[in-house]
Design an enzyme around this catalytic site. Sequence first.
Site, short mmCIF file in Angstrom:
data_model
loop_
_atom_site.label_atom_id
_atom_site.label_comp_id
_atom_site.label_asym_id
_atom_site.label_seq_id
_atom_site.Cartn_x
_atom_site.Cartn_y
_atom_site.Cartn_z
N LYS A 23 -6.41 -3.76 -8.44
CA LYS A 23 -6.77 -5.18 -8.46
C LYS A 23 -8.19 -5.39 -7.99
O LYS A 23 -8.99 -6.07 -8.63
CB LYS A 23 -5.80 -6.00 -7.59
CG LYS A 23 -6.11 -7.49 -7.65
CD LYS A 23 -5.70 -8.23 -6.40
CE LYS A 23 -6.71 -7.99 -5.32
NZ LYS A 23 -6.81 -8.98 -4.29
N ASP A 31 -3.41 -10.42 -9.20
CA ASP A 31 -2.95 -10.68 -7.83
C ASP A 31 -1.65 -11.46 -7.92
O ASP A 31 -1.07 -11.61 -9.00
CB ASP A 31 -4.03 -11.43 -7.03
CG ASP A 31 -4.28 -12.84 -7.54
OD1 ASP A 31 -3.65 -13.27 -8.55
OD2 ASP A 31 -5.10 -13.54 -6.93
#
Length: 196
Positions: free
Chosen positions: A104, A122
């Site tokens: 991420k 996320d």
Amino acid sequence: MPDAATELHYDTPFHLLLAVILSAQCTDKRINMVTPALFERFPDPASLAAASEEEVYGYIKSVTFPNNKTRAIIKAARMIEKDFGGELPSDIDNLIKLPGVGRKTANVMLAVVWNKAAMAVDTHVFRVSNRLGLTNNSKTPLETERTLMRHIPEELVSTAHHWLILHGRYICKARRPDCPNCPLTSYCKTFEGTGR
């Protein structure tokens, strides 16, 4: 939101990396309160690589998991210095080698700094994608990333990442989605299923 962008404040790619690492399970608002002094004291990887844990901890003690994040950002700075000649790597394979950097965070860096077609997933992106029906109830962030990357035009991916985050942060919230003020209800799989 034609100008959707990160809400983290930063002045260099290295500082964005620090902000993103620190933002894990913490609010951008809190990170933006902490980072100005941190960035001033540590303007580059070399200065942070030479720092003690005690000093760095003093700057970030109000964020979540400050002990772990202190160690991670110092180790990341040391690796940037030692393995990458003080330059932040610009590819996912090398970014994820840095302590504190997962897929991420690497994708955030690729999208924001280098404007590459990278989808950082996320909790907001994961939730909103499933609720809207952009994914078919993906079970993992990687599955969500791959599905979104297949269906979003490449030139829109880095902006779409921010659209999904901001929509999840301000409209399609985890506990109480603001459906009455949502401009996407006519497209939303979850709203359609509620019968409202």
